[in-house]
Design a protein around this motif. Structure first.
Motif, PDB file in Angstrom:
ATOM      1  N   GLY A 195       0.793  -1.219   0.000  1.00  0.00           N
ATOM      2  CA  GLY A 195       0.000   0.000   0.000  1.00  0.00           C
ATOM      3  C   GLY A 195       0.825   1.268   0.000  1.00  0.00           C
ATOM      4  N   LYS A 196       2.094   1.158   0.301  1.00  0.00           N
ATOM      5  CA  LYS A 196       2.970   2.327   0.285  1.00  0.00           C
ATOM      6  C   LYS A 196       3.707   2.371  -1.025  1.00  0.00           C
ATOM      7  CE  LYS A 196       5.338   4.169   3.078  1.00  0.00           C
ATOM      8  NZ  LYS A 196       5.270   5.543   2.981  1.00  0.00           N
ATOM      9  N   ILE A 197       4.019   3.533  -1.426  1.00  0.00           N
ATOM     10  CA  ILE A 197       4.816   3.717  -2.631  1.00  0.00           C
ATOM     11  C   ILE A 197       6.214   4.050  -2.162  1.00  0.00           C
ATOM     12  CG2 ILE A 197       5.118   5.099  -4.696  1.00  0.00           C
ATOM     13  CD1 ILE A 197       2.051   5.544  -4.535  1.00  0.00           C
ATOM     14  N   SER A 198       7.154   3.197  -2.481  1.00  0.00           N
ATOM     15  CA  SER A 198       8.516   3.433  -2.044  1.00  0.00           C
ATOM     16  C   SER A 198       9.148   4.499  -2.927  1.00  0.00           C
ATOM     17  CB  SER A 198       9.326   2.145  -2.112  1.00  0.00           C
ATOM     18  OG  SER A 198       9.589   1.805  -3.446  1.00  0.00           O
ATOM     19  N   SER A 199      10.298   4.950  -2.490  1.00  0.00           N
ATOM     20  CA  SER A 199      10.976   5.989  -3.260  1.00  0.00           C
ATOM     21  C   SER A 199      11.400   5.486  -4.632  1.00  0.00           C
ATOM     22  CB  SER A 199      12.189   6.516  -2.491  1.00  0.00           C
ATOM     23  OG  SER A 199      13.083   5.456  -2.232  1.00  0.00           O
ATOM     24  N   SER A 200      11.510   4.161  -4.804  1.00  0.00           N
ATOM     25  CA  SER A 200      11.908   3.633  -6.103  1.00  0.00           C
ATOM     26  C   SER A 200      10.718   3.375  -7.015  1.00  0.00           C
ATOM     27  CB  SER A 200      12.713   2.341  -5.926  1.00  0.00           C
ATOM     28  OG  SER A 200      11.907   1.351  -5.329  1.00  0.00           O
TER      29      SER A 200
ATOM     30  N   PHE B 188       3.729   6.553  -8.662  1.00  0.00           N
ATOM     31  CA  PHE B 188       2.299   6.264  -8.712  1.00  0.00           C
ATOM     32  C   PHE B 188       1.968   5.521 -10.000  1.00  0.00           C
ATOM     33  CE2 PHE B 188       0.693   7.669  -4.981  1.00  0.00           C
ATOM     34  CZ  PHE B 188       0.803   9.026  -4.711  1.00  0.00           C
ATOM     35  N   ALA B 189       2.646   5.839 -11.087  1.00  0.00           N
ATOM     36  CA  ALA B 189       2.380   5.164 -12.358  1.00  0.00           C
ATOM     37  C   ALA B 189       2.599   3.665 -12.211  1.00  0.00           C
ATOM     38  CB  ALA B 189       3.269   5.727 -13.464  1.00  0.00           C
ATOM     39  N   ASP B 190       3.606   3.267 -11.425  1.00  0.00           N
ATOM     40  CA  ASP B 190       3.870   1.853 -11.213  1.00  0.00           C
ATOM     41  C   ASP B 190       2.746   1.183 -10.433  1.00  0.00           C
ATOM     42  OD1 ASP B 190       7.335   2.581 -10.565  1.00  0.00           O
ATOM     43  OD2 ASP B 190       6.399   1.995 -12.444  1.00  0.00           O
ATOM     44  N   THR B 191       2.085   1.913  -9.574  1.00  0.00           N
ATOM     45  CA  THR B 191       1.083   1.315  -8.709  1.00  0.00           C
ATOM     46  C   THR B 191      -0.341   1.539  -9.191  1.00  0.00           C
ATOM     47  OG1 THR B 191       1.020   3.275  -7.322  1.00  0.00           O
ATOM     48  CG2 THR B 191       2.552   1.524  -6.685  1.00  0.00           C
ATOM     49  N   TRP B 192      -0.571   2.489 -10.054  1.00  0.00           N
ATOM     50  CA  TRP B 192      -1.935   2.798 -10.479  1.00  0.00           C
ATOM     51  C   TRP B 192      -2.395   1.962 -11.644  1.00  0.00           C
ATOM     52  CZ3 TRP B 192      -1.760   8.827 -10.590  1.00  0.00           C
ATOM     53  CH2 TRP B 192      -1.713   9.289  -9.290  1.00  0.00           C
ATOM     54  N   ALA B 193      -1.595   1.883 -12.656  1.00  0.00           N
ATOM     55  CA  ALA B 193      -2.036   1.235 -13.894  1.00  0.00           C
ATOM     56  C   ALA B 193      -0.823   0.764 -14.671  1.00  0.00           C
ATOM     57  CB  ALA B 193      -2.828   2.225 -14.754  1.00  0.00           C
TER      58      ALA B 193
ATOM     59  N   LEU C 267       3.309   8.128   7.017  1.00  0.00           N
ATOM     60  CA  LEU C 267       2.793   7.176   8.003  1.00  0.00           C
ATOM     61  C   LEU C 267       2.333   5.874   7.360  1.00  0.00           C
ATOM     62  CD1 LEU C 267       0.677   9.336  10.486  1.00  0.00           C
ATOM     63  CD2 LEU C 267       2.712   7.977  11.011  1.00  0.00           C
ATOM     64  N   GLY C 268       2.126   5.892   6.059  1.00  0.00           N
ATOM     65  CA  GLY C 268       1.661   4.692   5.367  1.00  0.00           C
ATOM     66  C   GLY C 268       0.155   4.528   5.422  1.00  0.00           C
ATOM     67  N   LEU C 269      -0.567   5.632   5.595  1.00  0.00           N
ATOM     68  CA  LEU C 269      -2.024   5.564   5.671  1.00  0.00           C
ATOM     69  C   LEU C 269      -2.691   5.518   4.302  1.00  0.00           C
ATOM     70  CD1 LEU C 269      -2.764   8.050   8.602  1.00  0.00           C
ATOM     71  CD2 LEU C 269      -2.386   5.575   8.702  1.00  0.00           C
ATOM     72  N   ILE C 270      -1.939   5.829   3.252  1.00  0.00           N
ATOM     73  CA  ILE C 270      -2.485   5.774   1.891  1.00  0.00           C
ATOM     74  C   ILE C 270      -2.208   4.383   1.334  1.00  0.00           C
ATOM     75  CG2 ILE C 270      -2.391   6.754  -0.431  1.00  0.00           C
ATOM     76  CD1 ILE C 270      -3.506   8.661   1.755  1.00  0.00           C
ATOM     77  N   TYR C 271      -3.269   3.632   1.100  1.00  0.00           N
ATOM     78  CA  TYR C 271      -3.128   2.262   0.606  1.00  0.00           C
ATOM     79  C   TYR C 271      -3.192   2.180  -0.913  1.00  0.00           C
ATOM     80  CZ  TYR C 271      -3.557   0.075   5.227  1.00  0.00           C
ATOM     81  OH  TYR C 271      -3.350  -0.355   6.514  1.00  0.00           O
ATOM     82  N   LYS C 272      -3.983   3.031  -1.521  1.00  0.00           N
ATOM     83  CA  LYS C 272      -4.162   2.922  -2.969  1.00  0.00           C
ATOM     84  C   LYS C 272      -4.612   4.270  -3.515  1.00  0.00           C
ATOM     85  CE  LYS C 272      -7.213   0.474  -6.163  1.00  0.00           C
ATOM     86  NZ  LYS C 272      -8.306  -0.499  -6.218  1.00  0.00           N
TER      87      LYS C 272
ATOM     88  N   ILE D 265      -8.984   7.353  -3.710  1.00  0.00           N
ATOM     89  CA  ILE D 265      -7.949   6.985  -2.741  1.00  0.00           C
ATOM     90  C   ILE D 265      -8.541   6.046  -1.701  1.00  0.00           C
ATOM     91  CG2 ILE D 265      -6.412   7.867  -0.935  1.00  0.00           C
ATOM     92  CD1 ILE D 265      -6.441  10.544  -2.549  1.00  0.00           C
ATOM     93  N   ASP D 266      -7.859   4.936  -1.457  1.00  0.00           N
ATOM     94  CA  ASP D 266      -8.168   4.080  -0.321  1.00  0.00           C
ATOM     95  C   ASP D 266      -7.145   4.413   0.746  1.00  0.00           C
ATOM     96  OD1 ASP D 266     -10.253   2.851  -1.622  1.00  0.00           O
ATOM     97  OD2 ASP D 266      -9.162   0.984  -2.019  1.00  0.00           O
ATOM     98  N   MET D 267      -7.632   4.730   1.914  1.00  0.00           N
ATOM     99  CA  MET D 267      -6.761   5.128   3.018  1.00  0.00           C
ATOM    100  C   MET D 267      -7.243   4.470   4.295  1.00  0.00           C
ATOM    101  SD  MET D 267      -8.318   8.650   4.481  1.00  0.00           S
ATOM    102  CE  MET D 267      -7.238   8.400   5.801  1.00  0.00           C
ATOM    103  N   THR D 268      -6.390   4.462   5.276  1.00  0.00           N
ATOM    104  CA  THR D 268      -6.759   3.920   6.566  1.00  0.00           C
ATOM    105  C   THR D 268      -6.375   4.907   7.649  1.00  0.00           C
ATOM    106  OG1 THR D 268      -6.754   1.885   7.871  1.00  0.00           O
ATOM    107  CG2 THR D 268      -4.606   2.663   7.038  1.00  0.00           C
TER     108      THR D 268
END
Length: 128
Positions: free
Chosen positions: A3-8, A11-16, A54-59, A70-73
């Motif tokens: 759910g976290k996007i690392s520095s490497s 968003f393009a890698d995780t979205w589509a 904090l890692g609250l953004i999952y998607k 956005i999916d968040m917790t």
């Protein structure tokens, strides 16, 4: 993915899949950078670290029409700002030039835990 996007990652890698994106890569890159910056302006009021670190953004989903979902917790289901934080996130994302709409959904699966925090957040909270 946790759910976290690392520095490497971007968003393009995780979205589509990049080959299916209708947005030009330069526009997607700009939106990625600006959305991360916008998300980093929202803080959990009980913790002096932004919600992104904090890692609250999952998607984060970005449609071709520039609608953002956005999916968040939360750090805990009983968070006193549970009703307000999604609105704070939507307001922050709507400040990004070109974004048409934003919606933040609260999810609690998987539950948040400190392992979702970035190294920067752990350092700020002296959790090493």
């Amino acid at each position: 993915m946790d759910g976290k996007i690392s520095s490497s990652e971007t968003f393009a890698d995780t979205w589509a899949e990049p080959q299916t994106a209708a947005l030009p890569q330069a526009e997607l890159d700009r939106l990625t950078d600006e959305l991360i910056t916008a998300l980093k302006t929202v803080y959990d009021p009980e913790i002096p670290v932004d919600i992104y670190e904090l890692g609250l953004i999952y998607k984060v989903d970005l449609s071709d029409d520039k609608d953002v979902l956005i999916d968040m917790t939360l750090t805990a289901p009983g968070c006193p700002v549970a009703g307000e934080m999604p609105g704070w996130i939507e307001d922050a994302v709507m400040k990004v030039e070109g974004i048409k709409s934003a919606r933040a959904n609260l999810v609690f699966d998987p539950p948040w835990d400190p392992s979702k925090m970035s190294d920067e957040a752990k350092l700020a909270l002296n959790m090493f």
